[in-house]
Design a protein around this motif. Sequence first.
Motif, PDB file in Angstrom:
ATOM      1  N   GLY A 184      46.646  34.427  39.700  1.00 19.10           N
ATOM      2  CA  GLY A 184      46.878  35.746  39.141  1.00 19.10           C
ATOM      3  C   GLY A 184      47.995  36.482  39.851  1.00 19.10           C
ATOM      4  O   GLY A 184      48.509  36.043  40.883  1.00 19.10           O
TER       5      GLY A 184
ATOM      6  N   GLU B 286      47.769  39.072  41.577  1.00 20.30           N
ATOM      7  CA  GLU B 286      47.341  39.457  42.927  1.00 20.30           C
ATOM      8  C   GLU B 286      47.758  38.398  43.939  1.00 20.30           C
ATOM      9  O   GLU B 286      48.264  38.707  45.015  1.00 20.30           O
ATOM     10  CB  GLU B 286      45.812  39.639  43.004  1.00 20.30           C
ATOM     11  CG  GLU B 286      45.245  40.600  41.999  1.00 20.30           C
ATOM     12  CD  GLU B 286      44.905  39.946  40.656  1.00 20.30           C
ATOM     13  OE1 GLU B 286      44.783  38.709  40.572  1.00 20.30           O
ATOM     14  OE2 GLU B 286      44.785  40.693  39.683  1.00 20.30           O
TER      15      GLU B 286
ATOM     16  N   TYR C 234      47.096  46.743  44.008  1.00 19.74           N
ATOM     17  CA  TYR C 234      47.729  45.673  43.235  1.00 19.74           C
ATOM     18  C   TYR C 234      47.315  44.309  43.773  1.00 19.74           C
ATOM     19  O   TYR C 234      47.014  43.392  43.012  1.00 19.74           O
ATOM     20  CB  TYR C 234      49.254  45.792  43.272  1.00 19.74           C
ATOM     21  CG  TYR C 234      49.829  47.022  42.610  1.00 19.74           C
ATOM     22  CD1 TYR C 234      49.216  47.621  41.513  1.00 19.74           C
ATOM     23  CD2 TYR C 234      51.005  47.587  43.071  1.00 19.74           C
ATOM     24  CE1 TYR C 234      49.752  48.744  40.906  1.00 19.74           C
ATOM     25  CE2 TYR C 234      51.556  48.717  42.463  1.00 19.74           C
ATOM     26  CZ  TYR C 234      50.924  49.281  41.387  1.00 19.74           C
ATOM     27  OH  TYR C 234      51.462  50.394  40.784  1.00 19.74           O
TER      28      TYR C 234
ATOM     29  N   GLY D 280      43.672  43.500  42.878  1.00 15.79           N
ATOM     30  CA  GLY D 280      43.363  43.533  41.450  1.00 15.79           C
ATOM     31  C   GLY D 280      42.655  44.775  40.975  1.00 15.79           C
ATOM     32  O   GLY D 280      42.170  44.826  39.852  1.00 15.79           O
TER      33      GLY D 280
ATOM     34  N   SER E 182      44.110  47.649  40.479  1.00 14.45           N
ATOM     35  CA  SER E 182      45.032  48.327  39.566  1.00 14.45           C
ATOM     36  C   SER E 182      45.954  47.292  38.944  1.00 14.45           C
ATOM     37  O   SER E 182      46.362  46.352  39.613  1.00 14.45           O
ATOM     38  CB  SER E 182      45.906  49.336  40.324  1.00 14.45           C
ATOM     39  OG  SER E 182      45.132  50.326  40.933  1.00 14.45           O
ATOM     40  N   SER E 183      46.279  47.480  37.674  1.00 15.75           N
ATOM     41  CA  SER E 183      47.272  46.600  37.063  1.00 15.75           C
ATOM     42  C   SER E 183      48.650  47.138  37.435  1.00 15.75           C
ATOM     43  O   SER E 183      48.832  48.338  37.607  1.00 15.75           O
ATOM     44  CB  SER E 183      47.089  46.529  35.551  1.00 15.75           C
ATOM     45  OG  SER E 183      47.185  47.809  34.988  1.00 15.75           O
TER      46      SER E 183
END
Length: 80
Positions: free
Chosen positions: A13, A15, A46, A49, A51-52
């Motif tokens: 991901g 992150e 961030y 994960g 916050s996008s």
Amino acid sequence: MKGYEPRNMPERGVEFVLKGARKRAKMTQKEVARKSGLSKKSIENYECGKSSIPFEKFMDIMDVCRVDQKCLVRKLTVVK
């Protein structure tokens, strides 16, 4: 200085990409925050994960961490 070329990231991901790039650049979250104009809390959120991250901010952080952005774009895939 030549930029870091990311490897084996498509299955991970955002992150993972953020934290990995920062660690490979041997920078703290505080240093990345200062150089990118973001707060340390934003970087923390961030990376874990919570916050996008908007694409432009993601690319700014990659630039701060000296990631070869052309290589990064080639290696990332769209998750369905």
